[in-house]
Every structure is written in C-alpha cells, then in structure tokens.
Design a protein around this motif. Sequence first.
Motif, PDB file in Angstrom:
ATOM      1  N   PRO A 197     -73.094  -1.879 -20.146  1.00 25.53           N
ATOM      2  CA  PRO A 197     -74.219  -1.103 -19.616  1.00 25.53           C
ATOM      3  C   PRO A 197     -74.799  -1.655 -18.316  1.00 25.53           C
ATOM      4  O   PRO A 197     -75.571  -0.970 -17.654  1.00 25.53           O
ATOM      5  CB  PRO A 197     -75.256  -1.191 -20.745  1.00 25.53           C
ATOM      6  N   SER A 198     -74.449  -2.899 -17.961  1.00 21.23           N
ATOM      7  CA  SER A 198     -75.097  -3.563 -16.825  1.00 21.23           C
ATOM      8  C   SER A 198     -74.275  -3.551 -15.548  1.00 21.23           C
ATOM      9  O   SER A 198     -74.773  -3.959 -14.503  1.00 21.23           O
ATOM     10  CB  SER A 198     -75.419  -5.023 -17.189  1.00 21.23           C
ATOM     11  N   VAL A 199     -73.023  -3.137 -15.609  1.00 16.41           N
ATOM     12  CA  VAL A 199     -72.170  -3.148 -14.426  1.00 16.41           C
ATOM     13  C   VAL A 199     -71.491  -1.792 -14.264  1.00 16.41           C
ATOM     14  O   VAL A 199     -71.389  -1.012 -15.215  1.00 16.41           O
ATOM     15  CB  VAL A 199     -71.096  -4.264 -14.499  1.00 16.41           C
ATOM     16  N   ASP A 200     -71.012  -1.543 -13.045  1.00 16.42           N
ATOM     17  CA  ASP A 200     -70.336  -0.277 -12.762  1.00 16.42           C
ATOM     18  C   ASP A 200     -68.858  -0.316 -13.130  1.00 16.42           C
ATOM     19  O   ASP A 200     -68.229   0.732 -13.280  1.00 16.42           O
ATOM     20  CB  ASP A 200     -70.472   0.078 -11.275  1.00 16.42           C
ATOM     21  N   GLY A 201     -68.277  -1.501 -13.239  1.00 12.69           N
ATOM     22  CA  GLY A 201     -66.863  -1.577 -13.569  1.00 12.69           C
ATOM     23  C   GLY A 201     -66.411  -3.017 -13.694  1.00 12.69           C
ATOM     24  O   GLY A 201     -67.135  -3.957 -13.333  1.00 12.69           O
ATOM     25  N   GLY A 249     -71.136  -2.917  -0.744  1.00 10.23           N
ATOM     26  CA  GLY A 249     -72.550  -2.977  -1.079  1.00 10.23           C
ATOM     27  C   GLY A 249     -72.820  -3.350  -2.523  1.00 10.23           C
ATOM     28  O   GLY A 249     -73.880  -3.015  -3.059  1.00 10.23           O
ATOM     29  N   CYS A 250     -71.880  -4.040  -3.146  1.00  3.58           N
ATOM     30  CA  CYS A 250     -72.018  -4.405  -4.558  1.00  3.58           C
ATOM     31  C   CYS A 250     -72.150  -5.912  -4.732  1.00  3.58           C
ATOM     32  O   CYS A 250     -71.744  -6.690  -3.871  1.00  3.58           O
ATOM     33  CB  CYS A 250     -70.806  -3.918  -5.364  1.00  3.58           C
ATOM     34  N   THR A 267     -75.338   0.512 -11.033  1.00  4.27           N
ATOM     35  CA  THR A 267     -76.068  -0.744 -10.848  1.00  4.27           C
ATOM     36  C   THR A 267     -75.628  -1.472  -9.587  1.00  4.27           C
ATOM     37  O   THR A 267     -76.208  -2.493  -9.241  1.00  4.27           O
ATOM     38  CB  THR A 267     -75.824  -1.687 -12.044  1.00  4.27           C
ATOM     39  N   ASP A 268     -74.559  -0.984  -8.922  1.00  9.45           N
ATOM     40  CA  ASP A 268     -73.989  -1.663  -7.744  1.00  9.45           C
ATOM     41  C   ASP A 268     -73.601  -3.096  -8.075  1.00  9.45           C
ATOM     42  O   ASP A 268     -73.710  -4.002  -7.256  1.00  9.45           O
ATOM     43  CB  ASP A 268     -74.967  -1.625  -6.563  1.00  9.45           C
ATOM     44  N   THR A 269     -73.146  -3.299  -9.284  1.00  4.58           N
ATOM     45  CA  THR A 269     -72.702  -4.605  -9.750  1.00  4.58           C
ATOM     46  C   THR A 269     -71.334  -4.460 -10.403  1.00  4.58           C
ATOM     47  O   THR A 269     -71.099  -3.524 -11.171  1.00  4.58           O
ATOM     48  CB  THR A 269     -73.686  -5.200 -10.776  1.00  4.58           C
ATOM     49  N   GLY A 285     -61.204 -12.752  -2.552  1.00  3.65           N
ATOM     50  CA  GLY A 285     -60.899 -11.400  -2.096  1.00  3.65           C
ATOM     51  C   GLY A 285     -61.765 -10.360  -2.775  1.00  3.65           C
ATOM     52  O   GLY A 285     -62.255  -9.420  -2.129  1.00  3.65           O
ATOM     53  N   ALA A 286     -61.985 -10.517  -4.076  1.00  2.99           N
ATOM     54  CA  ALA A 286     -62.842  -9.577  -4.796  1.00  2.99           C
ATOM     55  C   ALA A 286     -64.282  -9.649  -4.292  1.00  2.99           C
ATOM     56  O   ALA A 286     -64.963  -8.620  -4.156  1.00  2.99           O
ATOM     57  CB  ALA A 286     -62.791  -9.873  -6.295  1.00  2.99           C
ATOM     58  N   GLU A 287     -64.746 -10.856  -4.006  1.00  5.54           N
ATOM     59  CA  GLU A 287     -66.110 -11.016  -3.480  1.00  5.54           C
ATOM     60  C   GLU A 287     -66.259 -10.323  -2.134  1.00  5.54           C
ATOM     61  O   GLU A 287     -67.251  -9.626  -1.884  1.00  5.54           O
ATOM     62  CB  GLU A 287     -66.442 -12.503  -3.358  1.00  5.54           C
ATOM     63  N   HIS A 288     -65.272 -10.486  -1.249  1.00  8.14           N
ATOM     64  CA  HIS A 288     -65.340  -9.844   0.066  1.00  8.14           C
ATOM     65  C   HIS A 288     -65.367  -8.327  -0.062  1.00  8.14           C
ATOM     66  O   HIS A 288     -66.145  -7.641   0.618  1.00  8.14           O
ATOM     67  CB  HIS A 288     -64.137 -10.266   0.911  1.00  8.14           C
TER      68      HIS A 288
END
Length: 285
Positions: A122-126, A98-99, A68-70, A89-92
């Motif tokens: 189910p909606s996020v990659d990690g 590309g997430c 989901t690139d999320t 930092g996590a946002e950067h």
Amino acid sequence: MAEGRTGGGRPTIYDVAREAGVSPSTVSRVMSRPGRVNAVTAARVAEVAARLGYRTNPLARALPSGRTDTLALFVSDITNPHFFGVIRGAEHQARAAGCTLIVGDTEESPEVEARNIERLGPSVDGFVIAASRMSDAEITDLAAGHRLALVSRQVAGVPSVIVDHAEGTRQIVEHLASLGHRSLVFLGGPPRSWLGARRWESLAAAADRHGIAVRRIGPFPRPWPAAAPPPTPRSARAPPPRSRTTTCSPSASCAAARNGAWPCPATSASSATTTSSARTSARRR
C-alpha cells in the motif's frame, strides 16, 4: 510562527486553505493536479504554502491519487558487489522519474521477499525484484496484486530485464576452446539462483558442442564465504594449468576462485577475452 498556522506544529492543508481563502479540496487539487485549478488560484495557493512551510504528505496524497511516487527495490544479497550497479542505476532512474527509491535486502530468502512485498504494497507504486529466489508460482501470485518488475529473472507475464546469458556463455566457451582449453570448472552461485541455473545449462551445452569437459563446483551462497581465507597476492598464486579454466556464476563465486590456486576469469565474454589473452601473453614471455 507563521500567521494563520493552527497550534504550534507543522502547517496543515487547512492552514493553507484559510490563509489563501479557498477550500481544503482546492489546496489538495493544487498540490496533486494543478492543471485542474485556475492558474491565478493555483499560484496564490502555492505562494501561501511556501510561506507557511507546508509540505505535502506522500501517503496522504496517495489516498485520492493512488500514487505515492515511491518505488521499492529488493536484492537477494546486498553484500554482493554484483548488485552495486543495479542499485545505483535504479536510483538514477527513479530520481529522473520524480520518485523516491527504497532499497531492501532479502538475504536470499523467498519468504522475506514475499512478506516485504505484502507489507509495503500500500505504500509504494511498484517493486523491482533483483535475482528473486521465489518460485514462478509465488511471483505470478504476487504480480496479480502488485506492480512487479524483475531483474535477472524471467517469469511469464511479468516484466523483466535479463542479460543474454546463453550468447555470453557461448562466446566464453568458444574463446576458451580457441585457446586450447579442454577442461572447464564452473563455480556455482546460490542454490536458488535462477540465472545461475540458466548459465550452467548454457555452459554445459556449449562445452559439449566443443568436446570440452566441464565440472560444476558449489553452490557457494555468498560472494565472500565466511570460511574462506582472504585473497592471496597474485604473485603468490600458482600459475593455472594450460588446459584448465574456471568460469563463475555472475552473482558470487569468482571470490572463491580468487582464494584458490588460479585467477578466475570474469563472466562477460569481453572480460574473459582480456583475461585469457593476458595469460597467453604471459606464457609466451
């Protein structure tokens, strides 16, 4: 309305396929894995999609690709200034990959942490969990079914990032001992803080090696306790006793010391050096 669009809503993958003269599956491959489609066809599909204003649905893309690139970041207390840098930092890093990053506050609750992970799975990659309040067993169970990474927490088999609390605390105690301090007070953070417990263990061990008395006060559940008065101006505070120094859990409790009778040194070794040196210079003047 763009030519070829069905109805009056947003353009669909079928609108793009019909306009480009290809099958919907070809449009899907162009959007998710363009390298598997002829370059000329891919360019035509991309041009039609741009002209119609078609945008991919991340959740729909996740069905064939599994991505989901999320990402989701959960912090134990979003009002704690300690987490400001973690979130930024996590946002950067998410943006660079590309997430999209989702940030959530679990309010010091292990139950909220576990429930949010199960619901968003189910909606996020990690997930990145900062200062988790869950037990080792709970984290291990969730990591078996979800991609997890921990900040300020260690559990065997789960990727994590932590500060070197043992070395940092040792440097703080050694520096204070060199200034002649013989008594330390530790202001403890939230009762379920894993890192706070490790820092206290390291502080007690280092103080014992130097023959320094150490006392723990707390726990303090939040950085600004609701019952605490606002910080008083530095000029109005009484000077600290020569032999007593306060050190704090990184997550919260310096604020409590700021509301007391003496300033609280920072939790890093370098900051503690600066603070203590400033006090020494003030006494000399």
